[in-house]
Design a protein around this motif. Structure first.
Motif, PDB file in Angstrom:
ATOM      1  N   THR A   1      14.706  -2.992  13.992  1.00  0.00           N
ATOM      2  CA  THR A   1      15.508  -2.063  14.787  1.00  0.00           C
ATOM      3  C   THR A   1      15.250  -0.631  14.334  1.00  0.00           C
ATOM      4  OG1 THR A   1      17.202  -3.757  15.061  1.00  0.00           O
ATOM      5  CG2 THR A   1      17.845  -1.477  15.510  1.00  0.00           C
ATOM      6  N   PHE A   2      15.134  -0.451  13.029  1.00  0.00           N
ATOM      7  CA  PHE A   2      14.840   0.858  12.466  1.00  0.00           C
ATOM      8  C   PHE A   2      13.512   1.380  12.987  1.00  0.00           C
ATOM      9  CE2 PHE A   2      12.825   3.201   8.849  1.00  0.00           C
ATOM     10  CZ  PHE A   2      13.623   4.327   8.908  1.00  0.00           C
ATOM     11  N   ALA A   3      12.490   0.503  13.010  1.00  0.00           N
ATOM     12  CA  ALA A   3      11.176   0.905  13.508  1.00  0.00           C
ATOM     13  C   ALA A   3      11.249   1.298  14.969  1.00  0.00           C
ATOM     14  CB  ALA A   3      10.168  -0.230  13.321  1.00  0.00           C
TER      15      ALA A   3
ATOM     16  N   LEU B   1       5.146   1.748  10.146  1.00  0.00           N
ATOM     17  CA  LEU B   1       4.404   0.494  10.222  1.00  0.00           C
ATOM     18  C   LEU B   1       5.053  -0.579   9.350  1.00  0.00           C
ATOM     19  CD1 LEU B   1       0.754   1.906  10.025  1.00  0.00           C
ATOM     20  CD2 LEU B   1       2.077   1.350  12.075  1.00  0.00           C
ATOM     21  N   GLN B   2       5.490  -0.187   8.169  1.00  0.00           N
ATOM     22  CA  GLN B   2       6.151  -1.155   7.283  1.00  0.00           C
ATOM     23  C   GLN B   2       7.453  -1.654   7.901  1.00  0.00           C
ATOM     24  OE1 GLN B   2       6.393   1.222   3.701  1.00  0.00           O
ATOM     25  NE2 GLN B   2       4.598   0.226   2.811  1.00  0.00           N
ATOM     26  N   ALA B   3       8.185  -0.757   8.556  1.00  0.00           N
ATOM     27  CA  ALA B   3       9.443  -1.159   9.177  1.00  0.00           C
ATOM     28  C   ALA B   3       9.202  -2.143  10.311  1.00  0.00           C
ATOM     29  CB  ALA B   3      10.195   0.063   9.687  1.00  0.00           C
TER      30      ALA B   3
ATOM     31  N   THR C   1      -1.964  -0.527   3.596  1.00  0.00           N
ATOM     32  CA  THR C   1      -2.656   0.016   2.422  1.00  0.00           C
ATOM     33  C   THR C   1      -3.365   1.296   2.830  1.00  0.00           C
ATOM     34  OG1 THR C   1      -3.095  -2.225   1.618  1.00  0.00           O
ATOM     35  CG2 THR C   1      -4.324  -0.423   0.589  1.00  0.00           C
ATOM     36  N   SER C   2      -3.188   2.362   2.049  1.00  0.00           N
ATOM     37  CA  SER C   2      -3.900   3.615   2.274  1.00  0.00           C
ATOM     38  C   SER C   2      -5.012   3.739   1.239  1.00  0.00           C
ATOM     39  CB  SER C   2      -2.945   4.805   2.171  1.00  0.00           C
ATOM     40  OG  SER C   2      -3.621   6.015   2.416  1.00  0.00           O
ATOM     41  N   VAL C   3      -6.243   3.803   1.712  1.00  0.00           N
ATOM     42  CA  VAL C   3      -7.414   3.864   0.839  1.00  0.00           C
ATOM     43  C   VAL C   3      -7.555   5.278   0.268  1.00  0.00           C
ATOM     44  CG1 VAL C   3      -9.936   3.661   0.758  1.00  0.00           C
ATOM     45  CG2 VAL C   3      -8.595   2.101   2.199  1.00  0.00           C
ATOM     46  N   GLN C   4      -7.924   5.364  -1.002  1.00  0.00           N
ATOM     47  CA  GLN C   4      -8.278   6.658  -1.579  1.00  0.00           C
ATOM     48  C   GLN C   4      -9.789   6.848  -1.432  1.00  0.00           C
ATOM     49  OE1 GLN C   4      -6.292   8.951  -2.373  1.00  0.00           O
ATOM     50  NE2 GLN C   4      -4.332   7.949  -2.706  1.00  0.00           N
TER      51      GLN C   4
ATOM     52  N   GLY D   1      -5.019  10.095   0.224  1.00  0.00           N
ATOM     53  CA  GLY D   1      -4.329   8.984   0.863  1.00  0.00           C
ATOM     54  C   GLY D   1      -2.889   9.258   1.219  1.00  0.00           C
ATOM     55  N   SER D   2      -2.296  10.294   0.617  1.00  0.00           N
ATOM     56  CA  SER D   2      -0.891  10.606   0.897  1.00  0.00           C
ATOM     57  C   SER D   2      -0.701  11.216   2.288  1.00  0.00           C
ATOM     58  CB  SER D   2      -0.330  11.560  -0.160  1.00  0.00           C
ATOM     59  OG  SER D   2      -0.947  12.845  -0.076  1.00  0.00           O
ATOM     60  N   CYS D   3      -1.776  11.570   2.973  1.00  0.00           N
ATOM     61  CA  CYS D   3      -1.626  12.180   4.301  1.00  0.00           C
ATOM     62  C   CYS D   3      -1.037  11.198   5.318  1.00  0.00           C
ATOM     63  CB  CYS D   3      -2.956  12.736   4.803  1.00  0.00           C
ATOM     64  SG  CYS D   3      -4.201  11.497   5.201  1.00  0.00           S
ATOM     65  N   TRP D   4      -0.998   9.904   4.980  1.00  0.00           N
ATOM     66  CA  TRP D   4      -0.458   8.890   5.881  1.00  0.00           C
ATOM     67  C   TRP D   4       1.019   8.600   5.626  1.00  0.00           C
ATOM     68  CZ3 TRP D   4      -3.181   7.464   9.983  1.00  0.00           C
ATOM     69  CH2 TRP D   4      -4.583   7.579   9.942  1.00  0.00           C
ATOM     70  N   THR D   5       1.686   9.374   4.768  1.00  0.00           N
ATOM     71  CA  THR D   5       3.035   9.004   4.341  1.00  0.00           C
ATOM     72  C   THR D   5       4.073   9.056   5.466  1.00  0.00           C
ATOM     73  OG1 THR D   5       3.354  11.274   3.538  1.00  0.00           O
ATOM     74  CG2 THR D   5       2.720   9.611   1.924  1.00  0.00           C
ATOM     75  N   GLU D   6       3.815   9.799   6.536  1.00  0.00           N
ATOM     76  CA  GLU D   6       4.759   9.818   7.658  1.00  0.00           C
ATOM     77  C   GLU D   6       4.600   8.588   8.551  1.00  0.00           C
ATOM     78  OE1 GLU D   6       7.092  12.087   7.923  1.00  0.00           O
ATOM     79  OE2 GLU D   6       6.346  13.245   6.215  1.00  0.00           O
TER      80      GLU D   6
END
Length: 259
Positions: free
Chosen positions: A7-9, A58-60, A66-69, A48-53
């Motif tokens: 529901t959150f997602a 996606l997790q919700a 996984t974000s690749v470095q 890899g932190s550029c995907w934090t938003e």
């Protein structure tokens, strides 16, 4: 009452449609296999932190992310780093690339775990194609003038980063992104793909209409050529940060998980 994860997602993604200028399916021959995993790869001037938003959306929705470095050294090194992560996935996986890492998605996307590809304002060359030559057939984007080199390492100046790379990000946040910018090696830009995974895998593409790093018309050309299901997002090159709901929805579509 607290919302459950799905529901959150749904609530977080509800506003994504408002940021889309248009949506069109360009000849996706087969629907994507339902995936449980997403592997994200960053491009130049980032980590890899550029995907934090995008990641929490996606997790919700119940996906393993996984974000690749990306080492940003050579194309073979970058592809190998993505392949190692793909090897660890336990089933169908959407491989997603932003900006330069579209090269990695195009090459590594032939991995058997990859069920679909998603490109976010990304390069999408054909096998053996000279991307630099292709890009020169379109007007040069402003960010190119802001690249400076310290020996073999390249980066964007702060002015170019804020104006041409992250133009729709609040300045304070854009300066944080600038602070974690990773330099790339000149050798990275000389690599050519030997495969074009988009020729055999369902592909999705997000065009950034306000992009000053990759020409938006070049993005449209590449998306059309690959027959990608395509959205257009009113965003700078960093639509994954300024319009995460729209980008997450595209990835969920690629995963066969969108509601």
């Amino acid at each position: 009452m607290m919302m459950n994860r799905r529901t959150f997602a749904s609530a977080l993604l509800a506003g994504a449609a408002a940021s889309l200028i248009s949506t069109r399916s360009m000849a996706a021959t087969t629907p994507p296999v339902k995936a449980r995993n997403v592997v994200l790869v960053h491009g130049l001037f980032a980590d890899g932190s550029c995907w934090t938003e995008v990641i929490p959306l996606l997790q919700a929705a119940g996906l393993n992310v996984t974000s690749v470095q990306n080492p940003l050294t050579t194309l073979p090194d970058a592809v190998a780093s993505a392949q190692r992560v793909l090897d660890r996935q336990d089933g169908p996986t959407v491989l997603v690339g932003h900006s330069f890492s579209g090269m990695i998605v195009t090459e590594a996307g032939v991995h058997p775990n990859v069920s679909a590809l998603a490109y976010v304002a990304a390069r999408a060359p054909d096998a053996g194609e000279d991307y630099t030559a292709l890009a020169k057939t379109y007007p040069t984007p402003p960010a190119s003038a802001g690249i400076v080199f310290d020996g073999d390492e390249g980066r964007l100046t702060e002015e170019a980063f804020l104006r041409d790379f992250a133009g729709d990000i609040p300045e304070a946040k854009a300066k944080v992104l600038y602070a974690v910018q990773q330099p790339f090696h000149k050798a990275l830009l000389t690599g050519k793909t030997t495969h074009a995974a988009w020729r055999s895998k369902p592909s999705f593409y997000a065009v950034s209409t306000e992009d000053r790093t990759i020409n938006p018309d070049l993005e449209r050309f590449m998306a059309k050529r690959m027959g990608a299901t395509t959205i257009e997002v009113k965003a700078s090159h960093l639509g994954l940060i300024s319009q995460p709901g729209a980008i997450a929805k595209l990835i969920l579509d690629a995963a066969g998980a969108a509601k």
